[in-house]
Design an enzyme around this catalytic site. Structure first.
Site, PDB file in Angstrom:
ATOM      1  N   HIS A   4      13.214 -49.711 -32.460  1.00 47.38           N
ATOM      2  CA  HIS A   4      12.889 -49.447 -31.068  1.00 47.38           C
ATOM      3  C   HIS A   4      11.967 -48.111 -29.933  1.00 47.38           C
ATOM      4  CE1 HIS A   4      15.114 -53.573 -29.452  1.00 47.38           C
ATOM      5  NE2 HIS A   4      14.844 -53.389 -31.159  1.00 47.38           N
ATOM      6  N   HIS A  20      16.667 -57.284 -40.493  1.00 48.23           N
ATOM      7  CA  HIS A  20      18.561 -57.396 -40.205  1.00 48.23           C
ATOM      8  C   HIS A  20      19.376 -58.051 -41.398  1.00 48.23           C
ATOM      9  CE1 HIS A  20      16.292 -60.073 -36.681  1.00 48.23           C
ATOM     10  NE2 HIS A  20      15.939 -58.625 -36.599  1.00 48.23           N
TER      11      HIS A  20
END
Length: 724
Positions: free
Chosen positions: A99, A265
Site C-alpha cells: 500500500h 494473496h
C-alpha cells in the site's frame, strides 16, 4: 460565555483556529486564486536535519546484513499489544509495503513508496490503509536502532521484502535510496470526492477506462479497486475491468497484474470479524491519547481474530504464512458462492471444501476457518486472460515465483527512477526496461570545440534553446523519469509529439547529430550544449558575457532501451514556458504551469525568470508572438517584466478566446498580444511581486544570472550519475 473563555476566568492565548485552521486561508476566501503550496511543500524548514545531511551518504554506512537479520526476526516476533496472525507479521508487512508503493500512478509519477508518504495524511488515514499504523509502530524499534542511516521509506519496503523471504520466496532484489519527506504532500490530487469511498471520477460509469486522469484507484480512499465489486456490487467480470485499468495506470501488464494478485494473496488474510460500528476514528481523527494510532476496535479483544480492517474476513490459502501455490489451488479447484463477512462485506466462499484444506484460526490452531476470495480474486478466475495466467502459474511454480518476484520488485521500485539512484548490495545487475536505462556517455571530448561548432552551425537562438528545453522538460521529480539524459526526444514517441514541433525538431537534429558524431560527444550532451550556447548568445545580446555551467557524460538511449508506451504519459499537453496549449482543458493553463513547475523541481521565482526569459529569447511554440513583450527578440533582457508591469498599457480580451491584446493606454494602439499564462505574472499578487523584482532597472543582470541558474537546474535534473 466568551468563545475564548477557558473557564476559571482564563482566556485562550490565541484566537481559535487563527494559527492552524485552513478555513481562514487565502484560498478559502478566494478559491479561484492560484495556490502556490505545491511549490513549497518540501521546504527545507520542515526537515529536522541540517543542510549538510545527505541520506544517500548515510545509508551507505548501514550494516545491511545486520538490518536484514533484524527485520527477518521481527516478522515472527509477535507483540502483545498487536499480536501477529499465526505468529507472523508477514501478511501485515506485505500489505504495508504494497500500500505504500501501490499509490504510484504512471500519469504524473506521483504516489508510491519512495518518500515514506504513508506516515502522513491523507494516506495514513485512508480506509484502505486501516491498521497499517500498527505495522509502522512495530517497525519503530528497528528505525530507532539504525537512525539516520535508514529512512522510513526504505524500511517500509524492506519489511515487505523480508516478509516474503521469511515465507520462502526468493526475492528479485532490493535497493536503498528512498529519502523521507517530513510533511504531507497535501497538494497531490487524490480525487475530487469529499467523502471516503465515494465515486465521482468516471465520465461514464459503464466505461471503466473513463477514470479521470491522473488517478488510478477507483474511489477515494482505496489503493486499487473495491474488493467487494464495482461500487460494492459483486460482479467479477466487471471488477476485472477495474483491475485491468487500475494496474495499467501503474504501468503493469496483465501477466504482472495476475502475478501480483496471486502472490499478494498467497500471504496473510483479510480482517472483518467484527461489527464495524465499534471501530474508532482513523489516526488523523483520533485524540492525543490515541498515541497517533487509529481504528481502535471496541469488539472483544479488538485484535487477533477480532481485528477489523477492511470488511472481508478470512485467508485465501490453507497455509497463509508460506510461499506456495495454495492461492492458485484454492481459486481454481473450487466453485465459489457469494456470502457476507461478520462485518457485512460481500465476499466469496467455497461451495464445498474439506476441513483439512481450511486455514486454521489466527489464535487457536485447533480451530479451522472458512477461506474466502474477494471479487477481485474471482476476477482472476472469470476473466479469460487472467485465468490463462493463473493456470500457467499453477503448472509451473518456479515460473510463478520468478514472475511474481520481478513484478514485486517493479511495484516497490517503480517510483525510484533510474538505476544510478539504487544503493546497496542487493541491487539486481540486470538493466530493466522500466528503469529507463541510459548507457554511460563520453566525457573525453573537447566541450569548447563542440560549442564552437554549434555556434557556427547556423541554428538560431530560438532553435537551440527550444530543442534543449523540449528534451529536458519531460523530467518529473515525482518518479525521476524523463529529462535530457538519453536524448529520447529523437526516439518514438517523443519525436512525434506536437509539443516538440516534429518538423523543427528533425531539422535541428539533422544539424546536431553530425556534430556529435564528429566530436565524440553524445547527442544528448550536444542538445544540451546547444541550448547553453543559445542562452549564452542571448545573454551576450543583452550586454552580458556569461558561461552556462555544463557537466558532460550524458548517454544516448536506443529504441530497444525505451518502453515507448510508458513514455506516452510524459507528453506535455500544456507548456507555459513555451506558451503552448495543445487543446482546451477544464483546468486553467496557469494551474497546469504550476503543476509542471513542481514536477521539474523549480521554485516560483525560478519559474518566473524562466518564463520571462524564454519569451524574449523567442522560444514560443510555433514562433508565436504571444507574450513576446520586446522589440529585441533573441536578447535575454528584462523587457517582458518591464512591459508587463508598465501601467501605460491596458490588457484587453480579444475575440480569440484565451488571447489578450496589450494596448497603449493613451492611443489605444495595439502593442502586443498575450495569453493567460503571460498575464498571470502581472495580475497574481505573488507572481507580480517576483515580476517587479526582475523589472527593476538594477536587476537586468540578476535576471540573466537567475535564468542561467534555473536553466542549468532543469538541464541537470536527471543527472543522477553525477550526484553524490
Amino acid at each position: 460565555m466568551d468563545g475564548n473563555d477557558m473557564g476559571g476566568g482564563g482566556k485562550c492565548p490565541v484566537m481559535h483556529g487563527s494559527l492552524t485552521s485552513t478555513e481562514t486561508s487565502v484560498t478559502a476566501w478566494w478559491p479561484k486564486s492560484l495556490n502556490f503550496d505545491i511549490l513549497h511543500q518540501h521546504d527545507r524548514k520542515v526537515q529536522p536535519y541540517g543542510p549538510d545531511y545527505s541520506y544517500r551518504k548515510e545509508v551507505e554506512k548501514l550494516d545491511y546484513e545486520a538490518l536484514k537479520k533484524d527485520v527477518h526476526a521481527l516478522v515472527t516476533d509477535s507483540q502483545d499489544w498487536w499480536p501477529a496472525d499465526w505468529g507472523s507479521y508477514a501478511g501485515l508487512f506485505v500489505r504495508m509495503a504494497w500500500h505504500s508503493a501501490g499509490s504510484y500512478r504512471l500519469a504524473d509519477g506521483r504516489g508510491g513508496g519512495g518518500a515514506g508518504n504513508l506516515r502522513f495524511a491523507p494516506l495514513n488515514s485512508w480506509p484502505d490503509n486501516a491498521n497499517l499504523d500498527k505495522a509502522r509502530r512495530l517497525l519503530w524499534p528497528i528505525k530507532k536502532k539504525y537512525g539516520n542511516k535508514l529512512s522510513w521509506a526504505d524500511l517500509i519496503i524492506l519489511a515487505g521484502n523480508a516478509a516474503y523471504e521469511v515465507a520462502g520466496l526468493e526475492t528479485f532484489g532490493f535497493a536503498f535510496g528512498r529519502e523521507d519527506i517530513w510533511h504531507p504532500e497535501k497538494d497531490t490530487f487524490w480525487g475530487s470526492e469529499k467523502e471516503w469511498l465515494t465515486d465521482s471520477r468516471y465520465e461514464k460509469l459503464d466505461e471503466r477506462e473513463s477514470l479521470a486522469n491522473p488517478l488510478a484507484a477507483v474511489v477515494m480512499g482505496l489503493i486499487y479497486v473495491n474488493p467487494e465489486g464495482v461500487n460494492g456490487k459483486p460482479d467479477p467480470a466487471r471488477t476485472a475491468m477495474d483491475v485491468r485499468e487500475t494496474f495499467k495506470r501503474m504501468a503493469m501488464n496483465d501477466e504482472e497484474t495476475a502475478a501480483l494478485t496471486a502472490g499478494g494473496h498467497t500471504i496473510g488474510k483479510c480482517h472483518g470479524n467484527s461489527d464495524p460500528t465499534g471501530l474508532g476514528p482513523e489516526p488523523e481523527g483520533e485524540d492525543v491519547v490515541g498515541m497517533g494510532l487509529g481504528w481502535k476496535n471496541s469488539n472483544q479483544s479488538g485484535n487477533g481474530r477480532f481485528t477489523l480492517t477492511g470488511g472481508p474476513e478470512g485467508a485465501w490459502t490453507s497455509e497463509p504464512t508460506k510461499w506456495d501455490g495454495g492461492y492458485l489451488d484454492m481459486l481454481l479447484d473450487h466453485e465459489w458462492e457469494l456470502t457476507k463477512s461478520p462485518a457485512g462485506a460481500w465476499q466469496w466462499k467455497p461451495v464445498s471444501i474439506d476441513e483439512a484444506d481450511m486455514p486454521v484460526d489466527v489464535e487457536d490452531p485447533s480451530i479451522r476457518t472458512m477461506p474466502m476470495m474477494t471479487d477481485a480474486d474471482m476476477a482472476m478466475k472469470v476473466d479469460p486472460i487472467y485465468r490463462k495466467y493463473m493456470e500457467k502459474f499453477r503448472e509451473d511454480h518456479d515460473y510463478f515465483s520468478r514472475t511474481f518476484a520481478r513484478a514485486w520488485f517493479k511495484l516497490t521500485h517503480r517510483d525510484m527512477g533510474p538505476k544510478p539512484r539504487y544503493i546497496g548490495p542487493w541491487v539486481p545487475q540486470e538493466d530493466l526496461i522500466w528503469q529507463d536505462p541510459v548507457p554511460a556517455g563520453s566525457t573525453d571530448y573537447d566541450v569548447e570545440a563542440v560549442k564552437a561548432k554549434i555556434a557556427d552551425s547556423g541554428l538560431s537562438v530560438a532553435d537551440m534553446v527550444s530543442t534543449a528545453w523540449d528534451s529536458a522538460r519531460t523530467y518529473r521529480g515525482s518518479d525521476m523519469r524523463g529529462g535530457a539524459n538519453g536524448a529520447r526526444i529523437r526516439l518514438a514517441p517523443q519525436n512525434d509529439w506536437d509539443g516538440n514541433e516534429p518538423a523543427r525538431l528533425s531539422r535541428v537534429l539533422e544539424v546536431l547529430e553530425p556534430i556529435a558524431k564528429e566530436t565524440g560527444a553524445s547527442i544528448a550532451d550536444v542538445i544540451v550544449l546547444a541550448g547553453n550556447v543559445g542562452v549564452e548568445q542571448a545573454a551576450k545580446a543583452a550586454g552580458f558575457t556569461k558561461t552556462v555551467p555544463f557537466t558532460p557524460g550524458r548517454g544516448d538511449a536506443t529504441a530497444e532501451m525505451t518502453d515507448a508506451e510508458s513514455f506516452e504519459p510524459l507528453e506535455p499537453l500544456v507548456d507555459g514556458y513555451r506558451n503552448w496549449i495543445k487543446d482546451d482543458y477544464v483546468v486553467k493553463p496557469e494551474e497546469i504551469l504550476l503543476d509542471h513547475t513542481q514536477l521539474l523541481g523549480l521554485t516560483a521565482p525560478e519559474m518566473t525568470c524562466l518564463v520571462g526569459g524564454m519569451r524574449v529569447i523567442g522560444t514560443n511554440h510555433g514562433g508565436s508572438a504571444h507574450g513576446v513583450f520586446t522589440d529585441n527578440v533573441g536578447a535575454l533582457t528584462n523587457d517582458f517584466f518591464v512591459n508587463l508591469t508598465d501601467m501605460s498599457n491596458t490588457w484587453n480580451p480579444t475575440d480569440d478566446e484565451g488571447i489578450f491584446s496589450i494596448r497603449d493606454r493613451q492611443t489605444d494602439a495595439p502593442k502586443w498580444t498575450a495569453t493567460r499564462i503571460d498575464l498571470v505574472f502581472g495580475s497574481n499578487s505573488i507572481l507580480r511581486a517576483y515580476a517587479e523584482v526582475y523589472a527593476q532597472d538594477d536587476n537586468k543582470e540578476k535576471l540573466v544570472d537567475d535564468f542561467i541558474a534555473a536553466w542549468t537546474k532543469v538541464m541537470e535534473a536527471d543527472r543522477f550519475d553525477t550526484r553524490a
